[in-house]
Write a protein that holds these residues in place. Structure first.
Motif, PDB file in Angstrom:
ATOM      1  N   GLU A   1     -44.131  -1.606 144.798  1.00 47.23           N
ATOM      2  CA  GLU A   1     -44.265  -0.182 144.529  1.00 47.23           C
ATOM      3  C   GLU A   1     -45.735   0.178 144.363  1.00 47.23           C
ATOM      4  OE1 GLU A   1     -42.249   2.786 141.333  1.00 47.23           O
ATOM      5  OE2 GLU A   1     -43.818   1.480 140.589  1.00 47.23           O
TER       6      GLU A   1
ATOM      7  N   THR B   1     -39.509  -3.131 142.239  1.00 46.42           N
ATOM      8  CA  THR B   1     -40.702  -3.052 141.409  1.00 46.42           C
ATOM      9  C   THR B   1     -40.776  -1.638 140.852  1.00 46.42           C
ATOM     10  OG1 THR B   1     -41.818  -4.673 142.770  1.00 46.42           O
ATOM     11  CG2 THR B   1     -43.216  -3.277 141.406  1.00 46.42           C
TER      12      THR B   1
ATOM     13  N   VAL C   1     -43.806  -3.665 136.282  1.00 53.68           N
ATOM     14  CA  VAL C   1     -45.262  -3.634 136.445  1.00 53.68           C
ATOM     15  C   VAL C   1     -45.846  -2.482 135.636  1.00 53.68           C
ATOM     16  CG1 VAL C   1     -45.233  -4.688 138.742  1.00 53.68           C
ATOM     17  CG2 VAL C   1     -45.225  -2.201 138.533  1.00 53.68           C
ATOM     18  N   THR C   2     -47.132  -2.591 135.380  1.00 53.73           N
ATOM     19  CA  THR C   2     -47.788  -1.566 134.563  1.00 53.73           C
ATOM     20  C   THR C   2     -48.813  -0.779 135.365  1.00 53.73           C
ATOM     21  OG1 THR C   2     -49.460  -3.192 133.917  1.00 53.73           O
ATOM     22  CG2 THR C   2     -47.549  -2.969 132.479  1.00 53.73           C
ATOM     23  N   THR C   3     -49.170  -1.272 136.528  1.00 53.06           N
ATOM     24  CA  THR C   3     -50.305  -0.829 137.375  1.00 53.06           C
ATOM     25  C   THR C   3     -51.642  -1.015 136.678  1.00 53.06           C
ATOM     26  OG1 THR C   3     -50.421   1.501 136.798  1.00 53.06           O
ATOM     27  CG2 THR C   3     -49.064   0.914 138.693  1.00 53.06           C
ATOM     28  N   ASP C   4     -52.642  -1.180 137.507  1.00 51.21           N
ATOM     29  CA  ASP C   4     -53.950  -1.536 136.986  1.00 51.21           C
ATOM     30  C   ASP C   4     -54.969  -0.418 137.120  1.00 51.21           C
ATOM     31  OD1 ASP C   4     -54.020  -1.504 139.677  1.00 51.21           O
ATOM     32  OD2 ASP C   4     -54.566  -3.599 139.961  1.00 51.21           O
TER      33      ASP C   4
ATOM     34  N   GLY D   1     -47.846  -9.659 136.565  1.00 51.12           N
ATOM     35  CA  GLY D   1     -49.094  -9.295 135.868  1.00 51.12           C
ATOM     36  C   GLY D   1     -49.616 -10.577 135.268  1.00 51.12           C
ATOM     37  N   ASP D   2     -50.856 -10.916 135.547  1.00 53.07           N
ATOM     38  CA  ASP D   2     -51.333 -12.289 135.384  1.00 53.07           C
ATOM     39  C   ASP D   2     -52.164 -12.524 134.126  1.00 53.07           C
ATOM     40  OD1 ASP D   2     -51.329 -14.843 136.350  1.00 53.07           O
ATOM     41  OD2 ASP D   2     -53.168 -14.587 137.521  1.00 53.07           O
TER      42      ASP D   2
ATOM     43  N   PHE E   1     -43.071 -13.077 138.729  1.00 53.25           N
ATOM     44  CA  PHE E   1     -43.556 -12.995 140.103  1.00 53.25           C
ATOM     45  C   PHE E   1     -45.070 -13.140 140.012  1.00 53.25           C
ATOM     46  CE2 PHE E   1     -44.399  -9.751 143.708  1.00 53.25           C
ATOM     47  CZ  PHE E   1     -44.699 -10.779 144.583  1.00 53.25           C
ATOM     48  N   SER E   2     -45.608 -14.226 140.553  1.00 54.59           N
ATOM     49  CA  SER E   2     -47.036 -14.481 140.378  1.00 54.59           C
ATOM     50  C   SER E   2     -47.751 -14.483 141.721  1.00 54.59           C
ATOM     51  CB  SER E   2     -47.247 -15.845 139.727  1.00 54.59           C
ATOM     52  OG  SER E   2     -47.176 -16.863 140.730  1.00 54.59           O
TER      53      SER E   2
ATOM     54  N   GLN F   1     -61.605  -9.175 138.870  1.00 50.70           N
ATOM     55  CA  GLN F   1     -61.749  -9.030 137.431  1.00 50.70           C
ATOM     56  C   GLN F   1     -62.592 -10.181 136.886  1.00 50.70           C
ATOM     57  OE1 GLN F   1     -57.972  -9.043 135.548  1.00 50.70           O
ATOM     58  NE2 GLN F   1     -58.646  -7.827 133.825  1.00 50.70           N
TER      59      GLN F   1
HETATM   60  C1  FMN Z   1     -47.837 -10.916 142.159  1.00 48.96           C
HETATM   61  C2  FMN Z   1     -48.091  -9.537 141.647  1.00 48.96           C
HETATM   62  C3  FMN Z   1     -47.481  -8.464 142.254  1.00 48.96           C
HETATM   63  C4  FMN Z   1     -47.678  -7.164 141.789  1.00 48.96           C
HETATM   64  N1  FMN Z   1     -47.046  -6.132 142.405  1.00 48.96           N
HETATM   65  C5  FMN Z   1     -47.269  -4.867 141.976  1.00 48.96           C
HETATM   66  C6  FMN Z   1     -46.639  -3.772 142.623  1.00 48.96           C
HETATM   67  O1  FMN Z   1     -45.892  -3.906 143.597  1.00 48.96           O
HETATM   68  N2  FMN Z   1     -46.904  -2.524 142.149  1.00 48.96           N
HETATM   69  C7  FMN Z   1     -47.738  -2.309 141.087  1.00 48.96           C
HETATM   70  O2  FMN Z   1     -47.927  -1.172 140.692  1.00 48.96           O
HETATM   71  N3  FMN Z   1     -48.347  -3.321 140.464  1.00 48.96           N
HETATM   72  C8  FMN Z   1     -48.142  -4.590 140.882  1.00 48.96           C
HETATM   73  N4  FMN Z   1     -48.774  -5.628 140.239  1.00 48.96           N
HETATM   74  C9  FMN Z   1     -49.769  -5.291 139.192  1.00 48.96           C
HETATM   75  C10 FMN Z   1     -49.341  -5.573 137.785  1.00 48.96           C
HETATM   76  O3  FMN Z   1     -48.338  -4.719 137.404  1.00 48.96           O
HETATM   77  C11 FMN Z   1     -50.437  -5.365 136.772  1.00 48.96           C
HETATM   78  O4  FMN Z   1     -50.611  -4.022 136.533  1.00 48.96           O
HETATM   79  C12 FMN Z   1     -51.768  -5.854 137.178  1.00 48.96           C
HETATM   80  O5  FMN Z   1     -51.644  -7.159 137.681  1.00 48.96           O
HETATM   81  C13 FMN Z   1     -52.719  -5.837 135.956  1.00 48.96           C
HETATM   82  O6  FMN Z   1     -52.175  -6.554 134.891  1.00 48.96           O
HETATM   83  P1  FMN Z   1     -52.707  -7.990 134.545  1.00 48.96           P
HETATM   84  O7  FMN Z   1     -54.092  -7.780 134.059  1.00 48.96           O
HETATM   85  O8  FMN Z   1     -51.802  -8.523 133.501  1.00 48.96           O
HETATM   86  O9  FMN Z   1     -52.652  -8.822 135.793  1.00 48.96           O
HETATM   87  C14 FMN Z   1     -48.557  -6.943 140.693  1.00 48.96           C
HETATM   88  C15 FMN Z   1     -49.172  -8.037 140.078  1.00 48.96           C
HETATM   89  C16 FMN Z   1     -48.959  -9.330 140.530  1.00 48.96           C
HETATM   90  C17 FMN Z   1     -49.635 -10.469 139.827  1.00 48.96           C
END
Ligand code: FMN
Lengths: 416, 347
Positions: free
Chosen positions: A59, A100, A131-134, A208-209, A225-226, A307
């Motif tokens: 998404e 998602t 997911v939270t979006t970045d 989200g990693d 999902f990584s 990052q």
């Molecule tokens: C494998 C993977 C797939 C992701 N897919 C989506 C996605 O489809 N849509 C979205 O808005 N964010 C997606 N994200 C982003 C995460 O939701 C998250 O906002 C972003 O990784 C920042 O958080 P973090 O600092 O914990 O990684 C994805 C992240 C990862 C690692």
């Protein structure tokens, strides 16, 4: 190989229909529409024929832009995930359906209900990739605008998921117990209007990693999902870290599965592996534009970089590599884009993937087809039989729900 | 040939009557059964109906212990297993995100190859509490704003935006993608939509008369009054009729009375009709010419649909009032609404 952590584990596959961005090749004559419904139907039917566990949609709630203009080199445009998956639920019997969905730009009252609806319509095959979006600019499409910093996003995400679970649990078929919340994030009262499905709750994925993201998953998710889907040592380190966090959260270490996103290039012969992998990479690093920008004109300070790294340092390093090798910009990108995922013959890949799941590097793989709609054919017709020969892949769906396919325990709030 | 007449059937739970689930031939939870939903859709399509509608509410009715699956989800679930019938879910404009609604209905239009409609509604103040938004004093104005925003989002991709130009490496022509820059009283939306323009250009939008400040914003006005007439060049007028037909055991009126004893039905701004299946066909035939169609709500779907199939629909077919949509036709085409020009079109 006697020291394998899970000597009898089988490979689980999901298909991650990305639909957009650079991993999907669009310039090849075999590449079909990302939107035509026949593309989705063909892919998911292939996936179900190959006994894949899940069909997975990403998404993005705002199109990518550069300096105020839509990015035009990659595939763009995709359906709303939950709406598309509801249609696919009507056309399939067994495969899981993962949407998602973002917790920052949704309301629990609406999203919990839509997920539960998909779960009922699919007979217990729905999942939610939380997911939270970045970024903040996605917020410009929504009532509440761009808001919440990184930590608050995860706090909201966790409260969101917990609230959704309470709503799902409060349906008892005859009486309505509205769920109240007033925790600073959600001051709401929500009553359930949807019954539970055969799998109890939708399966929860998390993507989200960051450490915060991983801890959230360790407390709340069924599957992570990584992006650790290329290097086995990296994947193992990630999976070990997740297991530690899961145990620290008071859950059995195998309670959260890891599902790295990856790409799998299946070649017919060993001689063709490198050539085919190179072709895929070249196609993904955008088709050659008529003009290839000159390195010296590129300003390395713009746009998001990885990052934790100084974008200027990265740009300087790349500039050095380009000058040393006399690379064009495109050649540089090809050089710095390490190959993602796997490439090999079916037999090589079957050995490798079996090693991954049996050594505990991952529970399975969320495979992105680089061509649609035909990109799963090799995997289903060649790799799956090779895995089955090694007793490392099921020969039939074991149950009817996604929770059963993945061998998950009951939903967190519904365990005795 | 009589003028075009469009029959829509609502398929929500056990039927319009809040006690309907008690009369269903299936167990209470089975009113949610996906197989049953498919069965209704296949039947309605085979009868030549113009569309299925999906009533909805995000609030439970305390006297009526069955809920609703999300209407857009139900409609989408049927998109792949039907091929001529229109699919028109209810989705509220108040306390919802215009961007999500636009994306959902656009997706439904893509997966149904142009058979999507949207019944835009306003919600009661109680819904505001579920999402912690302030109660709106003017929900009709909000509906106008949200429908306007959704229509701009549907147009935010021009039809030919995807160019796949291998020579220049461009997948889309970004001059054919548009920010919508909507700034309304209670929300703003930047755009463009993340879903390409729907096959119909603009899926069919319907709304109830009481929710509309300006009927010009919709394609179909739903009304509970037989006196509402279509104005020249204006939206189609579709009469909302909730009905209960005579069965071997009881008259339609007696059936409603018995259901009311279990749980009284609220007034919903629809016409109420009770009587025989043949009488109903005569009544509906009489409406042709004054309204463009009807949206039928069965008191108890399981019971009333049987009578509709046996008596009412055959009579309507003889009167040439039930004419199946042409194979491959979009809902717009079936309704005689031209495909609209894109408001952003640059060509
Ligand atoms: C494998 C993977 C797939 C992701 N897919 C989506 C996605 O489809 N849509 C979205 O808005 N964010 C997606 N994200 C982003 C995460 O939701 C998250 O906002 C972003 O990784 C920042 O958080 P973090 O600092 O914990 O990684 C994805 C992240 C990862 C690692």
């Amino acid at each position: 190989m006697t020291d394998l952590r899970y000597p009898n584990a089988v490979v689980h596959f999901g298909v991650f229909f990305q639909g957009v961005n650079h991993s999907t090749i669009w310039s090849d004559p075999r590449s079909g529409s990302q939107m035509n419904h026949s593309t989705f139907t063909q892919l998911i039917r292939t996936a179900e024929r190959g006994l894949l566990d899940a069909f997975f949609l990403g998404e993005g709630l705002r199109l990518r832009e550069q300096r105020g203009r839509i990015h035009d080199l990659d595939v763009v445009g995709r359906p709303d995930a939950l709406t598309e998956l509801a249609t696919l639920a009507g056309l399939t019997d067994r495969i899981g359906l993962v949407a998602t969905q973002n917790t920052t730009y949704n309301d629990p009252a609406d999203l919990a209900r839509r997920l539960a609806s998909l779960d009922v319509l699919s007979g217990g095959r729905a999942a939610w990739n939380v997911v939270t979006t970045d970024n903040a600019w996605t917020g410009a499409n929504f009532r509440r605008g761009g808001y919440l910093d990184h930590a608050d996003r995860y706090e909201r995400a966790e409260r969101f998921v917990n609230l959704a679970r309470r709503v799902w649990d409060s349906w008892d078929g005859s009486e309505f117990a509205p769920v109240d919340s007033d925790d600073g994030f959600f001051d709401v009262e929500i009553a359930p209007t949807v019954p539970r499905s055969p799998q109890g709750h939708p399966v929860i994925f998390q993507a989200g990693d960051s450490p915060t993201g991983r801890d959230f998953a360790a407390r709340s998710a069924d599957v992570i999902f990584s992006a650790h889907g290329s290097d086995r040592h990296d994947a193992l380190a990630f999976a070990d870290d997740v297991r530690r966090r899961v145990v620290a959260a008071g859950r059995p270490e195998d309670d959260v599965l890891t599902f790295p996103g990856t790409q799998i290039v299946v070649a017919d012969t060993e001689g063709e592996v490198e050539e085919k992998a190179r072709w895929v990479l070249e196609q993904q690093v955008t088709p050659a534009p008529a003009h290839d920008p000159v390195i010296a004109d590129i300003d390395g300070t713009r746009g998001a970089a990885r990052q934790g790294h100084d974008p200027r340092a990265i740009a300087q390093e790349w500039r050095r590599v380009a000058e040393e090798n006399k690379f064009s910009l495109r050649e540089l990108v090809l050089h710095t884009s390490a190959r993602r995922g796997f490439a090999g013959t079916a037999s090589q890949l079957a050995d490798e993937l079996t090693l991954w799941v049996r050594s505990g590097a991952s529970s399975g793989f969320n495979v992105t087809p680089f061509l649609v709609p035909s990109g799963l054919d090799d995997i289903v017709d060649q790799l799956v039989p090779a895995l089955q020969e090694r007793d490392a892949y099921p020969t039939a769906y074991v149950g009817t729900t996604l929770r059963e396919h993945l061998g998950l325990r009951p939903p967190l709030t519904r365990r005795r | 040939m009589p003028p075009p007449f469009h029959v829509f059937l609502d398929v929500d739970g056990g039927g319009w009557h809040p006690a309907a689930w008690r009369r269903s031939r299936v167990s209470p939870d089975a009113v949610f059964s996906p197989a049953r939903l498919k069965e209704f859709a296949v039947t309605a399509q085979a009868q030549g109906l113009t569309g299925l509608t999906f009533e909805d509410s995000t609030l439970p009715d305390p006297r009526n212990p069955h809920g609703h699956l999300d209407a857009v989800q139900r409609a989408a679930f049927l998109a792949g297993t039907t091929d001529t019938i229109g699919l028109l879910p209810v989705a509220a404009t108040t306390y919802s995100e215009p961007f999500h609604v636009a994306a959902q209905i656009a997706s439904l239009d893509h997966s149904s190859a142009g058979r999507a409609g949207w019944i835009a509604t306003t919600s009661t103040p109680a819904v505001a509490r579920t999402v912690n938004l302030p109660v709106l004093d003017d929900p009709q104005a909000e509906l106008t704003d949200v429908v306007g925003a959704v229509r701009r989002l549907w147009d935010s991709w021009e039809d030919d935006a995807v160019v796949r130009d291998v020579a220049t490496g461009r997948y889309v022509d970004r001059d054919r993608l548009h920010h919508v820059d909507v700034v309304a009283t209670n929300f703003s939306v930047k755009g463009p939509l993340t879903v390409p323009r729907p096959p119909q250009g603009q899926p069919v939008v319907a709304a109830h008369e009481r929710d509309l400040l300006d009927p010009g914003v919709v394609d179909v006005v739903l009304t509970g009054s037989e006196r509402t007439r279509r104005s020249a060049g204006g939206p189609l007028v579709v009469l909302e009729v909730e009905f209960a037909l005579d069965t071997a055991a009881a008259s339609g009126a007696q059936r409603v009375e018995a259901l009311d004893a279990d749980a009284p039905a609220p007034a919903r701004g629809r016409l109420r009709w009770t009587g025989s299946g043949e009488g109903f066909a005569r009544y509906l035939s009489g409406l042709a010419g004054s309204v463009d169609g009807v949206r039928l709500h069965a008191a108890v779907l399981d019971e009333d649909l049987r009578t509709l199939l046996r008596t009412t629909f055959p009579a309507l077919r003889v009167a040439r009032l039930l004419r199946p949509p042409a194979a491959g036709a979009t809902l717009r085409t079936t309704l005689g609404r031209p495909r609209p020009v894109n408001q952003f079109a640059t060509a």
